[in-house]
Design a protein around this motif. Sequence first.
Motif, mmCIF file in Angstrom:
data_model
loop_
_atom_site.group_PDB
_atom_site.id
_atom_site.type_symbol
_atom_site.label_atom_id
_atom_site.label_comp_id
_atom_site.label_asym_id
_atom_site.label_seq_id
_atom_site.Cartn_x
_atom_site.Cartn_y
_atom_site.Cartn_z
ATOM 1 N N UNK A 124 26.203 43.865 41.694
ATOM 2 C CA UNK A 124 25.358 42.665 41.784
ATOM 3 C C UNK A 124 25.948 41.582 42.678
ATOM 4 N N UNK A 125 27.035 41.910 43.378
ATOM 5 C CA UNK A 125 27.682 40.976 44.308
ATOM 6 C C UNK A 125 28.102 39.684 43.597
ATOM 7 N N UNK A 126 28.699 39.819 42.426
ATOM 8 C CA UNK A 126 29.101 38.661 41.634
ATOM 9 C C UNK A 126 30.575 38.284 41.801
ATOM 10 N N UNK A 127 31.325 39.069 42.562
ATOM 11 C CA UNK A 127 32.701 38.691 42.907
ATOM 12 C C UNK A 127 32.686 38.217 44.354
ATOM 13 N N UNK A 128 33.117 36.985 44.583
ATOM 14 C CA UNK A 128 33.029 36.411 45.922
ATOM 15 C C UNK A 128 34.360 36.437 46.668
ATOM 16 N N UNK A 129 35.439 36.642 45.951
ATOM 17 C CA UNK A 129 36.760 36.686 46.570
ATOM 18 C C UNK A 129 36.991 38.111 47.064
ATOM 19 N N UNK A 130 36.971 38.304 48.377
ATOM 20 C CA UNK A 130 37.045 39.655 48.945
ATOM 21 C C UNK A 130 38.342 40.369 48.592
ATOM 22 N N UNK A 131 39.440 39.653 48.472
ATOM 23 C CA UNK A 131 40.707 40.281 48.088
ATOM 24 C C UNK A 131 40.632 40.817 46.661
ATOM 25 N N UNK A 132 39.891 40.141 45.817
ATOM 26 C CA UNK A 132 39.718 40.592 44.441
ATOM 27 C C UNK A 132 38.826 41.821 44.381
ATOM 28 N N UNK A 133 37.790 41.855 45.206
ATOM 29 C CA UNK A 133 36.929 43.038 45.260
ATOM 30 C C UNK A 133 37.749 44.240 45.704
ATOM 31 N N UNK A 134 38.587 44.050 46.711
ATOM 32 C CA UNK A 134 39.447 45.148 47.175
ATOM 33 C C UNK A 134 40.307 45.668 46.035
ATOM 34 N N UNK A 135 40.964 44.767 45.326
ATOM 35 C CA UNK A 135 41.846 45.176 44.226
ATOM 36 C C UNK A 135 41.060 45.881 43.127
ATOM 37 N N UNK A 136 39.887 45.376 42.786
ATOM 38 C CA UNK A 136 39.069 46.010 41.754
ATOM 39 C C UNK A 136 38.671 47.429 42.155
ATOM 40 N N UNK A 137 38.278 47.610 43.402
ATOM 41 C CA UNK A 137 37.878 48.945 43.847
ATOM 42 C C UNK A 137 39.069 49.905 43.856
ATOM 43 N N UNK A 138 40.219 49.451 44.318
ATOM 44 C CA UNK A 138 41.414 50.291 44.283
ATOM 45 C C UNK A 138 41.786 50.633 42.834
ATOM 46 N N UNK A 139 41.687 49.659 41.945
ATOM 47 C CA UNK A 139 42.039 49.891 40.539
ATOM 48 C C UNK A 139 41.063 50.866 39.886
ATOM 49 N N UNK A 140 39.765 50.665 40.101
ATOM 50 C CA UNK A 140 38.778 51.577 39.530
ATOM 51 C C UNK A 140 38.999 52.998 40.033
ATOM 52 N N UNK A 141 39.351 53.125 41.291
ATOM 53 C CA UNK A 141 39.645 54.446 41.833
ATOM 54 C C UNK A 141 40.861 55.056 41.135
#
Length: 148
Positions: A124-141
């Motif tokens: 839903x594009x609710x995280x606006x901090x791109x560095x945080x999105x990167x970390x979340x995607x790496x963590x979920x992976x």
Amino acid sequence: YYVFEFPDWVVAVPVTNEGKIVLVKQYRHAMGETIWEIPGGCIDATDATHEDAARREALEETGYAFDKTEYLGKVSANPSTNSNMTYMYLLTGGEKQKEQELDHNEDIETGLFTVDEVKQLIRDNQFFQSLHVSALLYALNRMGQLSY
């Protein structure tokens, strides 16, 4: 050319023993909005390692301490202009240990989210901090929660 010289940063994706992801909500003046993020901040001179900085930031902002730390890699907010790197960590085995220890200018709310809820926030594009999105995607992976 111009270069913005910043200290290195850390971000942490904190996961409790129950499998919930601890998010922090705070006001971001440049956006004029209060938004959900993951814990993070500058690496201090008192931090022996990047990992120590990630653990410290998570403990200060959430009150949770973690059993295990996994390095997820590093990213740059903008390698053409920024001199620093952001080091990403997955923290697992979290237990609430104490109350938050916030800086004088911080007002941070915490929330516990399931992995599915965090994935939906990303969709839903609710995280606006791109560095945080990167970390979340790496963590979920790393957690086996992301499929391509």
